[in-house]
Design a protein around this motif. Structure first.
Motif, PDB file in Angstrom:
ATOM      1  N   ALA A  46       0.812  -1.221   0.000  1.00  0.00           N
ATOM      2  CA  ALA A  46       0.000   0.000   0.000  1.00  0.00           C
ATOM      3  C   ALA A  46       0.841   1.265   0.000  1.00  0.00           C
ATOM      4  CB  ALA A  46      -0.935  -0.005   1.208  1.00  0.00           C
ATOM      5  N   TYR A  47       1.939   1.264   0.766  1.00  0.00           N
ATOM      6  CA  TYR A  47       2.747   2.475   0.826  1.00  0.00           C
ATOM      7  C   TYR A  47       3.592   2.662  -0.426  1.00  0.00           C
ATOM      8  CZ  TYR A  47       6.136   5.989   1.914  1.00  0.00           C
ATOM      9  OH  TYR A  47       6.904   7.117   1.828  1.00  0.00           O
ATOM     10  N   PHE A  48       4.290   1.625  -0.871  1.00  0.00           N
ATOM     11  CA  PHE A  48       5.274   1.788  -1.920  1.00  0.00           C
ATOM     12  C   PHE A  48       4.722   1.748  -3.344  1.00  0.00           C
ATOM     13  CE2 PHE A  48       8.280   0.873   1.456  1.00  0.00           C
ATOM     14  CZ  PHE A  48       9.381   1.637   1.097  1.00  0.00           C
ATOM     15  N   LEU A  49       3.817   0.834  -3.635  1.00  0.00           N
ATOM     16  CA  LEU A  49       3.563   0.524  -5.034  1.00  0.00           C
ATOM     17  C   LEU A  49       2.544   1.382  -5.781  1.00  0.00           C
ATOM     18  CD1 LEU A  49       3.916  -3.343  -5.236  1.00  0.00           C
ATOM     19  CD2 LEU A  49       5.633  -1.543  -5.414  1.00  0.00           C
TER      20      LEU A  49
ATOM     21  N   ALA B 199       0.988  -1.395  17.696  1.00  0.00           N
ATOM     22  CA  ALA B 199      -0.224  -2.094  18.119  1.00  0.00           C
ATOM     23  C   ALA B 199      -1.393  -1.526  17.330  1.00  0.00           C
ATOM     24  CB  ALA B 199      -0.454  -1.898  19.610  1.00  0.00           C
ATOM     25  N   ALA B 200      -2.160  -2.404  16.712  1.00  0.00           N
ATOM     26  CA  ALA B 200      -3.346  -2.000  15.957  1.00  0.00           C
ATOM     27  C   ALA B 200      -4.581  -2.275  16.802  1.00  0.00           C
ATOM     28  CB  ALA B 200      -3.419  -2.784  14.644  1.00  0.00           C
ATOM     29  N   VAL B 201      -5.378  -1.236  17.048  1.00  0.00           N
ATOM     30  CA  VAL B 201      -6.595  -1.401  17.841  1.00  0.00           C
ATOM     31  C   VAL B 201      -7.749  -0.680  17.173  1.00  0.00           C
ATOM     32  CG1 VAL B 201      -5.255  -1.547  19.979  1.00  0.00           C
ATOM     33  CG2 VAL B 201      -6.213   0.646  19.284  1.00  0.00           C
ATOM     34  N   ASN B 202      -8.942  -1.143  17.480  1.00  0.00           N
ATOM     35  CA  ASN B 202     -10.150  -0.475  16.994  1.00  0.00           C
ATOM     36  C   ASN B 202     -10.386   0.793  17.823  1.00  0.00           C
ATOM     37  OD1 ASN B 202     -13.249   0.002  16.981  1.00  0.00           O
ATOM     38  ND2 ASN B 202     -12.909  -1.427  15.297  1.00  0.00           N
ATOM     39  N   LYS B 203     -10.966   1.818  17.203  1.00  0.00           N
ATOM     40  CA  LYS B 203     -11.188   3.085  17.907  1.00  0.00           C
ATOM     41  C   LYS B 203     -12.122   2.943  19.109  1.00  0.00           C
ATOM     42  CE  LYS B 203     -10.068   6.808  14.751  1.00  0.00           C
ATOM     43  NZ  LYS B 203     -10.545   8.047  14.080  1.00  0.00           N
TER      44      LYS B 203
ATOM     45  N   GLN C 223      -2.921 -15.512   8.183  1.00  0.00           N
ATOM     46  CA  GLN C 223      -1.678 -15.718   7.443  1.00  0.00           C
ATOM     47  C   GLN C 223      -0.972 -14.412   7.090  1.00  0.00           C
ATOM     48  OE1 GLN C 223      -0.051 -18.530   6.515  1.00  0.00           O
ATOM     49  NE2 GLN C 223      -1.520 -19.826   7.602  1.00  0.00           N
ATOM     50  N   HIS C 224      -1.731 -13.384   6.739  1.00  0.00           N
ATOM     51  CA  HIS C 224      -1.127 -12.162   6.218  1.00  0.00           C
ATOM     52  C   HIS C 224      -1.558 -10.931   7.010  1.00  0.00           C
ATOM     53  CE1 HIS C 224       0.485 -14.390   2.862  1.00  0.00           C
ATOM     54  NE2 HIS C 224      -0.717 -14.780   2.487  1.00  0.00           N
ATOM     55  N   VAL C 225      -0.689  -9.922   6.991  1.00  0.00           N
ATOM     56  CA  VAL C 225      -0.919  -8.694   7.750  1.00  0.00           C
ATOM     57  C   VAL C 225      -2.223  -7.984   7.356  1.00  0.00           C
ATOM     58  CG1 VAL C 225      -0.024  -6.365   8.175  1.00  0.00           C
ATOM     59  CG2 VAL C 225       1.507  -8.336   8.305  1.00  0.00           C
ATOM     60  N   PRO C 226      -2.544  -7.807   6.056  1.00  0.00           N
ATOM     61  CA  PRO C 226      -3.797  -7.129   5.720  1.00  0.00           C
ATOM     62  C   PRO C 226      -5.026  -7.799   6.333  1.00  0.00           C
ATOM     63  CG  PRO C 226      -2.392  -7.232   3.791  1.00  0.00           C
ATOM     64  CD  PRO C 226      -1.745  -8.087   4.830  1.00  0.00           C
ATOM     65  N   ALA C 227      -5.001  -9.133   6.435  1.00  0.00           N
ATOM     66  CA  ALA C 227      -6.120  -9.847   7.059  1.00  0.00           C
ATOM     67  C   ALA C 227      -6.189  -9.522   8.541  1.00  0.00           C
ATOM     68  CB  ALA C 227      -5.961 -11.352   6.851  1.00  0.00           C
ATOM     69  N   LEU C 228      -5.035  -9.419   9.196  1.00  0.00           N
ATOM     70  CA  LEU C 228      -5.013  -9.081  10.615  1.00  0.00           C
ATOM     71  C   LEU C 228      -5.606  -7.690  10.837  1.00  0.00           C
ATOM     72  CD1 LEU C 228      -2.064  -9.767  13.042  1.00  0.00           C
ATOM     73  CD2 LEU C 228      -3.404  -7.677  13.192  1.00  0.00           C
ATOM     74  N   VAL C 229      -5.218  -6.737   9.991  1.00  0.00           N
ATOM     75  CA  VAL C 229      -5.745  -5.376  10.110  1.00  0.00           C
ATOM     76  C   VAL C 229      -7.264  -5.371   9.930  1.00  0.00           C
ATOM     77  CG1 VAL C 229      -5.730  -3.062   9.088  1.00  0.00           C
ATOM     78  CG2 VAL C 229      -3.578  -4.312   9.377  1.00  0.00           C
TER      79      VAL C 229
ATOM     80  N   MET D  46      -0.611  -0.061   8.438  1.00  0.00           N
ATOM     81  CA  MET D  46      -1.778   0.659   8.943  1.00  0.00           C
ATOM     82  C   MET D  46      -2.125   1.814   8.019  1.00  0.00           C
ATOM     83  SD  MET D  46      -2.884  -0.823  11.675  1.00  0.00           S
ATOM     84  CE  MET D  46      -3.797   0.375  12.661  1.00  0.00           C
ATOM     85  N   PRO D  47      -3.418   2.154   7.906  1.00  0.00           N
ATOM     86  CA  PRO D  47      -3.810   3.274   7.047  1.00  0.00           C
ATOM     87  C   PRO D  47      -3.137   4.564   7.499  1.00  0.00           C
ATOM     88  CG  PRO D  47      -5.728   2.000   7.725  1.00  0.00           C
ATOM     89  CD  PRO D  47      -4.574   1.502   8.544  1.00  0.00           C
ATOM     90  N   PRO D  48      -2.667   5.389   6.554  1.00  0.00           N
ATOM     91  CA  PRO D  48      -2.009   6.647   6.937  1.00  0.00           C
ATOM     92  C   PRO D  48      -3.019   7.658   7.468  1.00  0.00           C
ATOM     93  CG  PRO D  48      -2.267   6.532   4.564  1.00  0.00           C
ATOM     94  CD  PRO D  48      -2.706   5.190   5.099  1.00  0.00           C
ATOM     95  N   GLY D  49      -2.576   8.514   8.375  1.00  0.00           N
ATOM     96  CA  GLY D  49      -3.439   9.572   8.883  1.00  0.00           C
ATOM     97  C   GLY D  49      -4.566   9.036   9.751  1.00  0.00           C
ATOM     98  N   SER D  50      -5.619   9.820   9.826  1.00  0.00           N
ATOM     99  CA  SER D  50      -6.774   9.449  10.649  1.00  0.00           C
ATOM    100  C   SER D  50      -7.657   8.445   9.919  1.00  0.00           C
ATOM    101  CB  SER D  50      -7.576  10.712  10.996  1.00  0.00           C
ATOM    102  OG  SER D  50      -8.709  10.385  11.762  1.00  0.00           O
ATOM    103  N   HIS D  51      -8.092   7.431  10.637  1.00  0.00           N
ATOM    104  CA  HIS D  51      -8.954   6.396  10.054  1.00  0.00           C
ATOM    105  C   HIS D  51     -10.212   6.290  10.905  1.00  0.00           C
ATOM    106  CE1 HIS D  51     -10.340   2.316   8.949  1.00  0.00           C
ATOM    107  NE2 HIS D  51      -9.758   2.574   7.786  1.00  0.00           N
ATOM    108  N   GLU D  52     -11.327   6.004  10.265  1.00  0.00           N
ATOM    109  CA  GLU D  52     -12.606   5.999  10.984  1.00  0.00           C
ATOM    110  C   GLU D  52     -12.723   4.863  11.985  1.00  0.00           C
ATOM    111  OE1 GLU D  52     -15.099   3.525   7.534  1.00  0.00           O
ATOM    112  OE2 GLU D  52     -15.561   5.635   7.963  1.00  0.00           O
ATOM    113  N   ALA D  53     -11.918   3.803  11.843  1.00  0.00           N
ATOM    114  CA  ALA D  53     -12.092   2.659  12.731  1.00  0.00           C
ATOM    115  C   ALA D  53     -10.811   2.151  13.375  1.00  0.00           C
ATOM    116  CB  ALA D  53     -12.751   1.512  11.965  1.00  0.00           C
ATOM    117  N   LEU D  54      -9.632   2.620  12.918  1.00  0.00           N
ATOM    118  CA  LEU D  54      -8.376   2.042  13.382  1.00  0.00           C
ATOM    119  C   LEU D  54      -7.460   3.081  14.032  1.00  0.00           C
ATOM    120  CD1 LEU D  54      -7.582  -0.204  10.296  1.00  0.00           C
ATOM    121  CD2 LEU D  54      -8.248  -1.017  12.560  1.00  0.00           C
TER     122      LEU D  54
END
Length: 297
Positions: A105-108, A169-173, A224-230, A247-255
């Motif tokens: 998501a960031y590079f490509l 750490a990824a958490v829900n808002k 298995q993969h990071v996007p699924a975990l997110v 993780m999504p850049p900036g402010s995200h509505e749920a993360l």
């Protein structure tokens, strides 16, 4: 000599039109700005190119001799630029990049959009797979090069580091931890934990970091993969640990991304290619664009 192409264009405009006023209008410049360009060119050359009076402007003998040379310089540059554009439009072929999903998501997207705009006839193929698959794809020649975080110990693979990336750490808002600025692994162990599966390169890095720690979260869900975990965290199934760029850049509505410590976990993300083998011209162009993209993180 300290002058540029804009100064040459200004000189030729005055020479062709015989007037600073007419030349400044054709170049969309003020007369004072155009006059400064001519002064700059004359200072750089050490000669006077024009005889100026209140009523007219005339080329000096040196100025008349310089006109064809200046015109040749501009014509050669324009022809070179047209030639480069023609080559870019004619270039064709295919380039394949293997990339771990957490870095896609960031590079490509931005890099591949720019690449396609410049070289529209070159087809692009992305192998977005685990680190082990990325490494194998490059080693076997299935991919021209890869973007991953392992390969530095493989004698047949050349690794070019781009950045050091921390895990967060990824958490829900809506989660109790969402108001914190940073958390520890002990904090995470009190909640439902979503883990990457054994065999994952990121899981290996995390297990290494926690090898001597008494606090090891017990997973309630494994992917298995990071996007699924997110996605699972976004759905409210629990908390997880992922590379920052996943993780999504900036402010995200749920993360929410939280700084993670005790211990800190990080990875070196970089480009890999087969050692001793030059990339094809079309692959080298994309490789160089990815290298440029590393800034601003």
């Amino acid at each position: 000599m300290k002058f540029d192409l804009a100064d040459l264009r200004g000189f030729l405009a005055v020479a062709d039109l015989g007037s600073f006023r007419a030349a400044s209008l054709s170049l969309h410049l003020s007369q004072s700005a155009l006059s400064r360009r001519i002064d700059k060119l004359e200072d750089a050359l050490g000669v006077e190119l024009f005889n100026r009076t209140t009523r007219k402007v005339e080329l000096t003998a040196i100025g008349r001799g310089f006109v064809p040379r200046a015109r040749n310089v501009l014509n050669e540059l324009e022809n070179a630029l047209v030639g480069i554009q023609d080559v870019a439009e004619r270039m064709s072929g295919q380039v394949t990049i293997a990339c771990v999903p957490s870095a896609v998501a960031y590079f490509l997207p931005a890099v591949m959009r720019e690449y396609h705009q410049q070289y529209p006839r070159i087809r692009m193929r992305v192998i977005d797979e685990s680190s082990s698959v990325v490494l194998t794809a490059v080693a076997r020649g299935d991919a021209d090069f890869g973007l991953t975080y392992i390969g530095t110990q493989d004698p047949d693979i050349e690794f070019r580091p781009l950045l050091e990336e921390a895990f967060v750490a990824a958490v829900n808002k809506d989660h109790p931890l969402a108001t914190r600025r940073q958390v520890s692994w002990k904090d995470l162990s009190a909640y439902e934990y979503i883990s990457l599966a054994q065999g994952s390169g990121n899981r290996f890095l995390i297990d290494q970091a926690l090898a001597h720690s008494e606090i090891k979260p017990r997973w309630a869900c494994e992917v298995q993969h990071v996007p699924a975990l997110v996605s699972m965290v976004e759905a409210g199934l629990g908390v997880g640990v992922v590379p920052r760029l996943a993780m999504p850049p900036g402010s995200h509505e749920a993360l929410v991304s939280l700084k993670l410590n005790q211990p800190v976990v990080s990875r070196a993300l970089g480009l890999i290619q087969r050692r001793g083998r030059a990339l094809s011209p079309v692959a080298q162009l994309l490789f160089d664009m990815v290298v440029k993209r590393r800034g601003g993180i």
